[in-house]
Design a protein around this motif. Structure first.
Motif, short mmCIF file in Angstrom:
data_model
loop_
_atom_site.label_atom_id
_atom_site.label_comp_id
_atom_site.label_asym_id
_atom_site.label_seq_id
_atom_site.Cartn_x
_atom_site.Cartn_y
_atom_site.Cartn_z
N PRO A 1 -3.35 1.00 -11.91
CA PRO A 1 -3.71 2.67 -11.59
C PRO A 1 -4.95 2.76 -10.96
O PRO A 1 -4.82 3.60 -10.02
N TRP A 2 -5.81 1.85 -11.51
CA TRP A 2 -7.27 2.02 -10.87
C TRP A 2 -7.29 1.08 -9.51
O TRP A 2 -8.11 1.69 -8.66
N TYR A 3 -6.66 0.18 -9.52
CA TYR A 3 -6.70 -0.57 -8.11
C TYR A 3 -6.22 -0.07 -7.02
O TYR A 3 -6.81 -0.09 -5.95
N SER A 4 -5.24 1.11 -7.48
CA SER A 4 -4.49 1.85 -6.37
C SER A 4 -5.27 2.90 -5.89
O SER A 4 -5.25 3.45 -4.76
N LEU A 5 -6.36 3.17 -6.55
CA LEU A 5 -7.44 4.33 -6.06
C LEU A 5 -8.20 3.99 -4.76
O LEU A 5 -8.18 4.52 -3.82
N LEU A 6 -8.44 2.46 -4.78
CA LEU A 6 -9.35 2.10 -3.85
C LEU A 6 -8.72 2.23 -2.33
O LEU A 6 -9.38 2.97 -1.42
N PRO A 7 -7.33 1.62 -2.11
CA PRO A 7 -6.72 2.02 -0.82
C PRO A 7 -6.45 3.41 -0.42
O PRO A 7 -6.39 3.84 0.74
N THR A 8 -6.13 4.12 -1.65
CA THR A 8 -5.98 5.57 -1.52
C THR A 8 -7.02 6.37 -0.91
O THR A 8 -7.22 7.22 0.10
N VAL A 9 -8.17 5.97 -1.71
CA VAL A 9 -9.63 6.67 -1.12
C VAL A 9 -10.13 6.11 0.36
O VAL A 9 -10.30 6.92 1.28
N SER A 10 -9.68 5.00 0.54
CA SER A 10 -9.91 4.46 2.12
C SER A 10 -9.23 4.99 2.91
O SER A 10 -9.52 5.68 4.09
N GLU A 11 -8.04 5.40 2.56
CA GLU A 11 -6.87 5.88 3.52
C GLU A 11 -7.33 7.24 3.86
O GLU A 11 -7.19 7.85 4.96
N TYR A 12 -7.84 8.20 2.86
CA TYR A 12 -8.30 9.39 2.82
C TYR A 12 -9.40 9.59 3.91
O TYR A 12 -9.54 10.37 4.74
N LEU A 13 -10.45 8.50 3.68
CA LEU A 13 -11.74 8.54 4.46
C LEU A 13 -11.31 8.23 5.81
O LEU A 13 -12.06 8.70 6.68
#
Length: 228
Positions: free
Chosen positions: A102-114
């Motif tokens: 669940p924590w690993y998945s945050l990085l690409p999610t935040v990247s996509e938002y940016l």
């Protein structure tokens, strides 16, 4: 009064990034969950859920296929019989990875938002730069990212508190008779995020195709599992 061409271009890019994200969310989430479960969620949460479920499936399926190939189909060819990890060791590695996923998945999610909000140098379509520039940018991106991952990994070894409290978790499973394809993502969550961080940081100063960036994160994560 005419709008600034840069503003118009950024707006068009943002629209295309959003379309791509929505498409990937529909493909993955639509195949795995009823629309009533994920449809009402904000795009950010949809994207996180897509990255999480996609990451879990990629991790488990590729790990199982690789185990079947090296431990059963080609048994004793690539790995000596006494070096095959126990089922208990592999289940423990899967447990560690699942807690961190669940924590690993945050990085690409935040990247996509940016990316979608115009903070990065990403571009949405190959025709925005052309094939030659795409290949040149990709080569430079890979060099910078691999250089960054190397140094991040090295510092996780050299800085003793980082090794003790973060990276040592991963090396518990790197013995000959415990190492398996599932060990590659058996990290402390912060350790895994730090090692993938160069992918996201590079977006701020290196033009890279959006979909290529996403694919590279997942491919590299899976290759890490295969060769750990």
């Amino acid at each position: 009064m005419m709008e600034d061409p840069t503003t118009l271009l950024n707006s068009e890019y943002s629209r295309l990034f959003g379309e791509d994200t929505d498409l990937y969310n529909r493909i993955v989430l639509g195949a795995l969950l009823p629309h009533s479960v994920w449809g009402p969620l904000p795009r950010f949460l949809q994207t996180w859920l897509r990255n999480y479920l996609g990451g879990v499936l990629l991790y488990l399926l590729s790990g199982l296929l690789w185990c079947f190939y090296i431990y059963y189909w080609k048994r004793n060819v690539h790995v000596p019989k006494d070096a095959v990890p126990s089922q208990r060791a592999m289940l423990l590695q899967i447990s560690v990875a699942m807690k961190a996923m669940p924590w690993y998945s945050l990085l690409p999610t935040v990247s996509e938002y940016l990316v979608e909000t115009g903070w990065t140098k990403c571009y949405p379509r190959l025709y925005n730069v052309g094939w030659l520039a795409y290949l040149v940018y990709l080569a430079i991106y890979l060099i910078i990212v691999e250089f960054g991952i190397y140094w991040m990994h090295r510092e996780l070894h050299d800085i003793k508190p980082l090794y003790k409290y973060l990276h040592a978790t991963h090396h518990i499973y790197n013995k000959q008779n415990t190492l398996s394809p599932f060990a590659g993502l058996a990290f402390h969550p912060l350790d895994g995020i730090l090692q993938a961080l160069p992918h996201s940081l590079c977006l701020f100063f290196m033009p890279i195709h959006f979909t290529t960036h996403l694919a590279l994160i997942f491919i590299e994560g899976r290759l890490d599992c295969k060769y750990s």
